[in-house]
Scaffold this motif. Structure first.
Motif, PDB file in Angstrom:
ATOM      1  N   VAL A  98     -66.769   7.021 -61.238  1.00 16.70           N
ATOM      2  CA  VAL A  98     -65.671   6.603 -60.734  1.00 16.70           C
ATOM      3  C   VAL A  98     -65.240   7.694 -61.175  1.00 16.70           C
ATOM      4  O   VAL A  98     -65.051   8.095 -62.123  1.00 16.70           O
ATOM      5  N   ALA A  99     -64.282   8.519 -60.426  1.00 11.33           N
ATOM      6  CA  ALA A  99     -63.190   9.961 -60.642  1.00 11.33           C
ATOM      7  C   ALA A  99     -61.391   9.691 -60.078  1.00 11.33           C
ATOM      8  O   ALA A  99     -61.684   8.735 -59.188  1.00 11.33           O
ATOM      9  N   VAL A 100     -61.043   9.936 -61.128  1.00 12.84           N
ATOM     10  CA  VAL A 100     -59.440   9.624 -60.690  1.00 12.84           C
ATOM     11  C   VAL A 100     -58.387  11.199 -61.353  1.00 12.84           C
ATOM     12  O   VAL A 100     -59.003  11.378 -63.107  1.00 12.84           O
ATOM     13  N   ASP A 101     -57.300  11.453 -60.952  1.00 12.50           N
ATOM     14  CA  ASP A 101     -56.747  12.092 -61.322  1.00 12.50           C
ATOM     15  C   ASP A 101     -56.069  11.552 -62.674  1.00 12.50           C
ATOM     16  O   ASP A 101     -54.994  10.282 -62.548  1.00 12.50           O
ATOM     17  N   SER A 102     -55.839  12.956 -64.192  1.00 12.27           N
ATOM     18  CA  SER A 102     -54.831  12.037 -64.955  1.00 12.27           C
ATOM     19  C   SER A 102     -53.063  12.262 -64.345  1.00 12.27           C
ATOM     20  O   SER A 102     -52.815  13.375 -63.326  1.00 12.27           O
ATOM     21  N   GLY A 103     -52.412  11.218 -64.215  1.00  7.78           N
ATOM     22  CA  GLY A 103     -50.885  10.943 -63.452  1.00  7.78           C
ATOM     23  C   GLY A 103     -51.461   9.647 -62.620  1.00  7.78           C
ATOM     24  O   GLY A 103     -50.541   9.752 -61.801  1.00  7.78           O
ATOM     25  N   GLU A 104     -52.573   9.633 -61.956  1.00  6.25           N
ATOM     26  CA  GLU A 104     -52.917   8.353 -61.125  1.00  6.25           C
ATOM     27  C   GLU A 104     -52.116   6.689 -62.037  1.00  6.25           C
ATOM     28  O   GLU A 104     -52.022   6.024 -63.395  1.00  6.25           O
ATOM     29  N   GLU A 105     -51.419   6.239 -61.188  1.00  5.07           N
ATOM     30  CA  GLU A 105     -50.174   5.188 -61.779  1.00  5.07           C
ATOM     31  C   GLU A 105     -52.085   4.338 -62.143  1.00  5.07           C
ATOM     32  O   GLU A 105     -51.849   3.513 -63.765  1.00  5.07           O
TER      33      GLU A 105
END
Length: 471
Positions: A10-17
């Motif tokens: 799983v990948a996510v951008d910093s700043g996502e809720e």
């Protein structure tokens, strides 16, 4: 029993809720077992994220994850053991494991590899400003109850916004008068930060946190800033090198502004003030060796020319533009690499050439001196008034050096060194200067004399002895 193990990325951008760590299990688990519990752990640090035993809230949890995790309702009935992790940060890039138990028996496990991607921002030193971007969505009824705080990796406060205004008194001195946010950021959702006059010291990871009066985090974002220092490379022996900087300046009274070039030891390389160069403020090592363009503050060309560079001038140079109140208006760094020419020879050769061919515009060569020097200020060869000055040579080099005929007219200042050995491995400097000791040219050559390789025949040891004959 064989425990089924699954693996997800799983990948996510910093700043996502938030981010979802997925895990849906097989239906037969929930039908056949009645005492199922679920445990999520940080696999690397073995920190407990969530431990559920059929209730809606975790029974146990490490402090770092408190109020930041959530599982779906009726997870036991649906078999959806997915975990929501709120406000993910880059240091949570890790592997997480979910273990399903029936009492103390492990039924199933799932590994989820999480990558929290931090936004990268690059800017050249010398730019007026750089933007650390963050646009998000906020649903806040009373913005007066919310604080926006930018901080660096050391925990220093970069910028604080609260109650509709910037709290400059809370800033670290390093960032005072250098930061700015957009108007009404909490209503627009644009929490970007402008950092003025960035230098390489500002290369850092910056974190923006939005939290309420109860210190509850509503949003969190990280931005990695890299301020690049311009690299300039030049060969020793060139007449000059340019440390470039063209910028835009909006100055009403240039007489109130100073331009100052310094080296990494804070020695003054060049000072321009009140429309003229202040040579009396220069460090002696740079005197008569620097030059700026005419009227630099009006043209915005603050480049510096450094004459006769040698490897000793390899350094990081900083140009600072400031007013009478010492307020910095612009700031730029340039890293200069002066490369000495490399020459290699094997010990035992008859001679080696330290090469240098250049151009001259000299009316009276009798007023010029050529001097080759070695480490420790030992004179290797001196040429003056049309002849070699062997009486000035260091004893180590006597009868071992030779220059071409009429070198100042031909421009061939190369030096032949005879019978080189490893003791001659040094950096050699050739300086051309006039009777006033003004340097006209300078060049460096690094000589490495390598030991000659000798082939050695392999011999069995101890030597094989002949077998005795039978009587």
């Amino acid at each position: 029993m064989n425990i089924p193990i699954g693996f997800y990325e799983v990948a996510v951008d910093s700043g996502e809720e938030s981010v979802l760590l997925p895990y849906k299990t097989m239906a037969h688990l929930t039908k056949n077992f009645r005492q199922i519990s679920v445990e999520w752990r940080n696999l690397e640090n073995d920190q407990l994220i969530m431990h559920k035993c059929g209730s809606g809230q975790p029974d146990e949890q490490d402090q770092i994850y408190r109020n930041r995790t959530e599982m779906k309702k009726h997870w036991l009935r649906t078999g959806d053991f997915s975990l929501t992790l709120k406000h993910p940060m880059d240091w949570e890039t890790n592997r997480f494991i979910c273990t399903v138990y029936n009492k103390n028996e492990v039924l199933e496990e799932r590994v989820v590899a999480l990558e929290v991607k931090v936004q990268q921002v690059e800017v050249d030193s010398g730019e007026e400003s750089v933007l650390l971007p963050w646009k998000t969505t906020l649903h806040i009824e009373d913005v007066s109850q919310v604080t926006v705080e930018w901080s660096d990796i050391h925990g220093r406060k970069v910028h604080v916004y609260e109650d509709g205004s910037d709290r400059t008194n809370e800033q670290d001195d390093e960032y005072r008068n250098r930061t700015e946010m957009k108007e009404d950021p909490l209503r627009t959702g644009d929490l970007s930060l402008t950092l003025k006059n960035p230098t390489d010291w500002d290369t850092d990871s910056y974190t923006c946190i939005v939290y309420n009066r109860d210190e509850q985090i509503l949003r969190r974002k990280q931005v990695r800033l890299e301020v690049k220092v311009q690299q300039v490379k030049v060969d020793s022996g060139v007449t000059s090198v340019l440390l470039p900087w063209k910028t835009t300046l909006h100055i009403e009274d240039v007489s109130q502004v100073t331009v100052e070039w310094t080296d990494i030891r804070d020695r003054k390389v060049h000072v321009y003030e009140d429309g003229s160069d202040r040579t009396d403020e220069q460090d002696d090592i740079y005197r008569n060796r620097t030059e700026m363009k005419e009227d630099p503050l009006r043209t915005g060309d603050l480049s510096l020319t450094l004459k006769h560079p040698t490897d000793w001038d390899t350094d990081t140079y900083t140009c600072t533009v400031y007013n009478r109140d010492k307020q910095i208006l612009r700031w730029k760094k340039v890293c200069l690499w002066v490369k000495a020419q490399q020459v290699e020879v094997v010990s035992g050769e008859e001679s080696v050439l330290l090469p240098w061919k250049t151009t001259f515009d000299i009316e009276d060569v009798s007023q010029v001196r050529v001097e080759w020097m070695a480490y420790g200020a030992r004179k290797v060869h001196v040429y003056e008034d049309g002849s070699d000055r062997t009486n000035e040579q260091d004893d180590k080099y006597r009868n071992r050096t030779e220059m071409k005929e009429d070198p100042l007219r031909t421009g061939d200042l190369s030096l032949t060194l005879k019978h080189p050995t490893d003791l001659d491995t040094h950096t050699y400097t050739c300086t051309v200067y006039n009777r006033d000791k003004q340097i006209l040219r300078k060049k460096q050559v690094h000589l490495e004399v390598k030991d000659q390789e000798v082939e050695v025949e392999e011999v069995a040891w101890p030597p094989l002895m002949p077998l005795p004959h039978d009587p």
